[in-house]
Design an enzyme around this catalytic site. Structure first.
Site, PDB file in Angstrom:
ATOM      1  N   ASP A   1     -11.517  25.434 -37.659  1.00 10.02           N
ATOM      2  CA  ASP A   1     -12.682  25.146 -37.961  1.00 10.02           C
ATOM      3  C   ASP A   1     -12.817  24.780 -39.476  1.00 10.02           C
ATOM      4  OD1 ASP A   1     -15.389  25.077 -38.351  1.00 10.02           O
ATOM      5  OD2 ASP A   1     -15.798  27.243 -37.939  1.00 10.02           O
TER       6      ASP A   1
ATOM      7  N   ARG B   1     -14.195  35.708 -23.902  1.00  9.61           N
ATOM      8  CA  ARG B   1     -12.744  35.463 -24.345  1.00  9.61           C
ATOM      9  C   ARG B   1     -12.159  35.087 -23.004  1.00  9.61           C
ATOM     10  NH1 ARG B   1     -11.632  36.114 -29.763  1.00  9.61           N
ATOM     11  NH2 ARG B   1     -12.340  38.104 -30.598  1.00  9.61           N
TER      12      ARG B   1
HETATM   13  P1  IMP Z   1     -11.026  28.754 -39.616  1.00 11.57           P
HETATM   14  O1  IMP Z   1     -12.443  28.801 -40.123  1.00 11.57           O
HETATM   15  O2  IMP Z   1     -10.416  27.466 -39.260  1.00 11.57           O
HETATM   16  O3  IMP Z   1     -10.201  29.640 -40.444  1.00 11.57           O
HETATM   17  O4  IMP Z   1     -11.235  29.454 -38.194  1.00 11.57           O
HETATM   18  C1  IMP Z   1     -11.298  30.727 -38.174  1.00 11.57           C
HETATM   19  C2  IMP Z   1     -11.662  31.338 -36.558  1.00 11.57           C
HETATM   20  O5  IMP Z   1     -13.005  31.431 -36.666  1.00 11.57           O
HETATM   21  C3  IMP Z   1     -11.102  30.829 -35.481  1.00 11.57           C
HETATM   22  O6  IMP Z   1      -9.663  31.274 -35.256  1.00 11.57           O
HETATM   23  C4  IMP Z   1     -11.911  31.549 -34.140  1.00 11.57           C
HETATM   24  O7  IMP Z   1     -11.554  32.731 -33.934  1.00 11.57           O
HETATM   25  C5  IMP Z   1     -13.253  31.304 -35.226  1.00 11.57           C
HETATM   26  N1  IMP Z   1     -14.315  30.234 -34.820  1.00 11.57           N
HETATM   27  C6  IMP Z   1     -14.524  29.115 -35.346  1.00 11.57           C
HETATM   28  N2  IMP Z   1     -15.377  28.432 -34.525  1.00 11.57           N
HETATM   29  C7  IMP Z   1     -15.484  29.070 -33.459  1.00 11.57           C
HETATM   30  C8  IMP Z   1     -16.471  28.999 -32.434  1.00 11.57           C
HETATM   31  O8  IMP Z   1     -16.976  27.799 -32.138  1.00 11.57           O
HETATM   32  N3  IMP Z   1     -16.318  29.749 -31.364  1.00 11.57           N
HETATM   33  C9  IMP Z   1     -15.721  31.056 -31.493  1.00 11.57           C
HETATM   34  N4  IMP Z   1     -14.992  31.193 -32.506  1.00 11.57           N
HETATM   35  C10 IMP Z   1     -14.871  30.399 -33.331  1.00 11.57           C
END
Ligand code: IMP
Ligand code: MG
Length: 196
Positions: free
Chosen positions: A108, A170
């Site tokens: 994300d 999940r």
């Molecule tokens: P990052 O922002 O790339 O560090 O992602 C961090 C974490 O945010 C991911 O591993 C997910 O657990 C959570 N995350 C990001 N987008 C979503 C979503 O659409 N649904 C659920 N969890 C999310």
């Protein structure tokens, strides 16, 4: 596809489509790391990475593989925007000369993967790769190296196949978007550490 549960608006990826793609990813990783049998460390990011890693590792042709989980916290409570990542569990000390593959549910903001990649290389790993089931079209994702991506999806909040909302969903075998009514207003302001 019609909605399989009242809390799910739309199924983005069916269980069948995910299974096919994860098998492909396993084969691809296996080819790229063909010489690494015995030196391969798979690092699933808890909690969201637990389902993809379980499926992925069974498709690896390598048989002598270590699995070392890490825990990263990012979202606060049920907030649906990221607030930066923090490593909670220690990385294994034994990464010197190892080929490491980080496995997570979704890319994300990219904070999680960038943090782990930096730390893994600092520990003297021979190589650091990453694999995610999903990637969102964010600026952070665009500047984050990710070697294996299952699916590029729209920038929507999704649950299932490891991904949660407030710790729920999940275990859905598919990936879908969460209906508005399931994002309860009383939950929106919760502000606690949340394990991704
Ligand atoms: P990052 O922002 O790339 O560090 O992602 C961090 C974490 O945010 C991911 O591993 C997910 O657990 C959570 N995350 C990001 N987008 C979503 C979503 O659409 N649904 C659920 N969890 C999310
Ligand atoms: Mg996660």
């Amino acid at each position: 596809m019609s909605s399989p549960h009242p809390d799910i608006d739309r199924v983005l990826l069916t269980a069948e489509a995910i299974a096919v793609r994860v098998a492909e990813l396993g084969a691809e990783v296996g080819r790229d790391l063909a010489g690494a049998d015995g030196q391969l460390v798979i690092v699933p990011v808890m909690t969201g990475g637990f389902i993809i890693v379980a499926d992925l590792v069974r498709h690896l042709p390598q048989r002598r593989v270590r699995i070392e989980v890490v825990t990263v916290s990012s979202y606060g409570g049920t907030n649906m925007t990221s607030r930066g990542s923090q490593l909670l569990g220690a990385l294994p000390e034994t990464l010197v000369g190892k080929h490491v593959l980080v496995v997570d549910d979704i890319l994300d903001t990219g904070g999680t993967l960038r943090l782990l990649q930096e730390e893994i290389l600092r520990r003297g790993a021979a190589s650091s790769r990453s694999c995610v089931l999903l990637r969102k079209p964010t600026a952070g994702a665009a500047r984050t190296k990710c070697d294996y991506v299952g699916f590029d999806i729209p920038d929507e909040f999704v649950v299932g196949y490891g991904l949660d909302y407030d710790g729920l969903y999940r275990n859905l075998p598919y990936v879908g978007t969460l209906a508005l009514h399931a994002r309860s207003a009383s939950h929106e302001c919760t502000d606690g550490a949340h394990l991704e």
